[in-house]
Design a protein around this motif. Structure first.
Motif, PDB file in Angstrom:
ATOM      1  N   ILE A  99      -2.844  -5.438   0.664  1.00  0.00           N
ATOM      2  CA  ILE A  99      -1.397  -5.302   0.445  1.00  0.00           C
ATOM      3  C   ILE A  99      -0.748  -4.660   1.664  1.00  0.00           C
ATOM      4  CG2 ILE A  99       0.349  -4.066  -0.907  1.00  0.00           C
ATOM      5  CD1 ILE A  99      -1.581  -4.418  -3.358  1.00  0.00           C
ATOM      6  N   PHE A 100      -1.335  -3.563   2.150  1.00  0.00           N
ATOM      7  CA  PHE A 100      -0.750  -2.858   3.284  1.00  0.00           C
ATOM      8  C   PHE A 100      -0.863  -3.675   4.572  1.00  0.00           C
ATOM      9  CE2 PHE A 100       0.310   1.817   2.594  1.00  0.00           C
ATOM     10  CZ  PHE A 100       0.836   1.564   1.348  1.00  0.00           C
ATOM     11  N   SER A 101      -1.853  -4.524   4.645  1.00  0.00           N
ATOM     12  CA  SER A 101      -1.965  -5.417   5.795  1.00  0.00           C
ATOM     13  C   SER A 101      -0.751  -6.350   5.846  1.00  0.00           C
ATOM     14  CB  SER A 101      -3.262  -6.216   5.710  1.00  0.00           C
ATOM     15  OG  SER A 101      -3.332  -7.153   6.742  1.00  0.00           O
ATOM     16  N   GLU A 102      -0.372  -6.887   4.698  1.00  0.00           N
ATOM     17  CA  GLU A 102       0.811  -7.754   4.626  1.00  0.00           C
ATOM     18  C   GLU A 102       2.082  -6.973   4.918  1.00  0.00           C
ATOM     19  OE1 GLU A 102       1.241 -10.759   1.452  1.00  0.00           O
ATOM     20  OE2 GLU A 102      -0.774 -10.136   0.833  1.00  0.00           O
ATOM     21  N   LEU A 103       2.180  -5.768   4.358  1.00  0.00           N
ATOM     22  CA  LEU A 103       3.369  -4.955   4.583  1.00  0.00           C
ATOM     23  C   LEU A 103       3.487  -4.532   6.053  1.00  0.00           C
ATOM     24  CD1 LEU A 103       3.342  -2.732   1.366  1.00  0.00           C
ATOM     25  CD2 LEU A 103       4.834  -4.673   1.867  1.00  0.00           C
ATOM     26  N   ARG A 104       2.350  -4.307   6.699  1.00  0.00           N
ATOM     27  CA  ARG A 104       2.345  -3.959   8.124  1.00  0.00           C
ATOM     28  C   ARG A 104       2.831  -5.157   8.954  1.00  0.00           C
ATOM     29  NH1 ARG A 104      -2.853  -2.633   8.844  1.00  0.00           N
ATOM     30  NH2 ARG A 104      -3.349  -4.699   9.576  1.00  0.00           N
ATOM     31  N   GLU A 105       2.384  -6.341   8.580  1.00  0.00           N
ATOM     32  CA  GLU A 105       2.784  -7.562   9.276  1.00  0.00           C
ATOM     33  C   GLU A 105       4.297  -7.762   9.253  1.00  0.00           C
ATOM     34  OE1 GLU A 105       2.086 -12.265   8.433  1.00  0.00           O
ATOM     35  OE2 GLU A 105       0.359 -10.943   8.132  1.00  0.00           O
ATOM     36  N   TYR A 106       4.937  -7.325   8.173  1.00  0.00           N
ATOM     37  CA  TYR A 106       6.380  -7.481   8.029  1.00  0.00           C
ATOM     38  C   TYR A 106       7.163  -6.226   8.411  1.00  0.00           C
ATOM     39  CZ  TYR A 106       5.917 -12.037   5.864  1.00  0.00           C
ATOM     40  OH  TYR A 106       5.661 -13.362   5.627  1.00  0.00           O
ATOM     41  N   GLY A 107       6.474  -5.233   8.990  1.00  0.00           N
ATOM     42  CA  GLY A 107       7.161  -4.054   9.503  1.00  0.00           C
ATOM     43  C   GLY A 107       7.596  -3.033   8.482  1.00  0.00           C
ATOM     44  N   VAL A 108       6.991  -3.052   7.300  1.00  0.00           N
ATOM     45  CA  VAL A 108       7.332  -2.069   6.269  1.00  0.00           C
ATOM     46  C   VAL A 108       6.539  -0.776   6.490  1.00  0.00           C
ATOM     47  CG1 VAL A 108       7.316  -1.577   3.784  1.00  0.00           C
ATOM     48  CG2 VAL A 108       7.963  -3.850   4.613  1.00  0.00           C
ATOM     49  N   GLY A 119      -5.741   9.073  11.787  1.00  0.00           N
ATOM     50  CA  GLY A 119      -4.910   7.909  11.528  1.00  0.00           C
ATOM     51  C   GLY A 119      -4.464   7.843  10.082  1.00  0.00           C
ATOM     52  N   GLY A 120      -3.959   6.712   9.733  1.00  0.00           N
ATOM     53  CA  GLY A 120      -3.489   6.476   8.381  1.00  0.00           C
ATOM     54  C   GLY A 120      -2.252   5.600   8.411  1.00  0.00           C
ATOM     55  N   TYR A 121      -1.595   5.516   7.289  1.00  0.00           N
ATOM     56  CA  TYR A 121      -0.396   4.689   7.150  1.00  0.00           C
ATOM     57  C   TYR A 121       0.846   5.568   7.089  1.00  0.00           C
ATOM     58  CZ  TYR A 121      -3.038   0.452   6.382  1.00  0.00           C
ATOM     59  OH  TYR A 121      -3.856  -0.639   6.545  1.00  0.00           O
ATOM     60  N   ALA A 122       1.923   5.012   7.588  1.00  0.00           N
ATOM     61  CA  ALA A 122       3.230   5.661   7.528  1.00  0.00           C
ATOM     62  C   ALA A 122       4.279   4.593   7.266  1.00  0.00           C
ATOM     63  CB  ALA A 122       3.530   6.375   8.848  1.00  0.00           C
ATOM     64  N   LEU A 123       5.397   5.015   6.733  1.00  0.00           N
ATOM     65  CA  LEU A 123       6.513   4.096   6.536  1.00  0.00           C
ATOM     66  C   LEU A 123       7.117   3.754   7.888  1.00  0.00           C
ATOM     67  CD1 LEU A 123       8.291   5.786   3.510  1.00  0.00           C
ATOM     68  CD2 LEU A 123       7.040   3.631   3.479  1.00  0.00           C
ATOM     69  N   SER A 124       7.409   2.502   8.104  1.00  0.00           N
ATOM     70  CA  SER A 124       8.092   2.068   9.324  1.00  0.00           C
ATOM     71  C   SER A 124       9.599   2.073   9.140  1.00  0.00           C
ATOM     72  CB  SER A 124       7.673   0.648   9.703  1.00  0.00           C
ATOM     73  OG  SER A 124       6.319   0.595   9.987  1.00  0.00           O
ATOM     74  N   LYS A 125      10.005   2.107   7.885  1.00  0.00           N
ATOM     75  CA  LYS A 125      11.428   2.052   7.563  1.00  0.00           C
ATOM     76  C   LYS A 125      11.830   3.314   6.813  1.00  0.00           C
ATOM     77  CE  LYS A 125      12.166  -2.845   7.312  1.00  0.00           C
ATOM     78  NZ  LYS A 125      13.062  -3.784   6.732  1.00  0.00           N
TER      79      LYS A 125
END
Length: 159
Positions: A47-56, A65-71
């Motif tokens: 899911i996060f791979s897809e969201l990363r692809e769309y800049g979310v 490391g880890g995930y962060a909101l892009s928006k």
């Protein structure tokens, strides 16, 4: 065809990510998000791979490391997440193109789905991730033991 568990998991994980961000934590591991929201890790990674692809979201690999909101959560509409992951009601050509090329039941059903899709996405486009966080915080303060009781209490509180 409609909303799936995929988008539900995504919204729950983004909600959690936004809470971390609000509390000053920049990056969160997929393990932590998975554990906190009880979402299968492998599925959440996809899911996060897809969201990363769309800049979310964005990600950084490695120990810190880890995930962060892009928006900004105030600018991320729930409809955007749903469109990215579920592509609701896109199995009907008329929903995609607006043209009805068939007659009878396909066209009638397609028409209904197009109307439902428009209403659903219109409502979801009014709600941001920040709104979801605010609602979650209010629900935490509401009395009640079940989700239904809390929702009824907040609905009474809002009116």
């Amino acid at each position: 065809m409609g909303l799936t568990v995929k988008s539900s998991y995504a919204l729950r994980a983004l909600y959690e990510l936004a809470l971390f961000h609000k509390n000053g934590i920049e990056r969160v591991s997929i393990n932590e998000l998975s554990t906190k929201q009880k979402i299968p890790k492998d599925f959440l990674e996809k899911i996060f791979s897809e969201l990363r692809e769309y800049g979310v979201v964005d990600s950084v690999r490695g120990r810190y490391g880890g995930y962060a909101l892009s928006k900004d959560p105030k600018k991320l509409k729930l409809s955007e997440v749903i469109y990215i992951l579920d592509k609701p009601f896109q199995s009907y050509e008329c929903v995609i193109t607006g043209k009805c090329e068939t007659l009878g039941s396909d066209c009638a059903v397609g028409y209904i789905w197009k109307k439902v899709n428009a209403i659903l996405m219109q409502e979801l486009s009014k709600i941001t991730l920040a709104d979801l966080i605010e609602l979650g915080e209010k629900l935490e303060l509401m009395g009640g033991n079940t989700v239904e009781e809390k929702i009824n209490n907040i609905d009474e509180w809002r009116s």
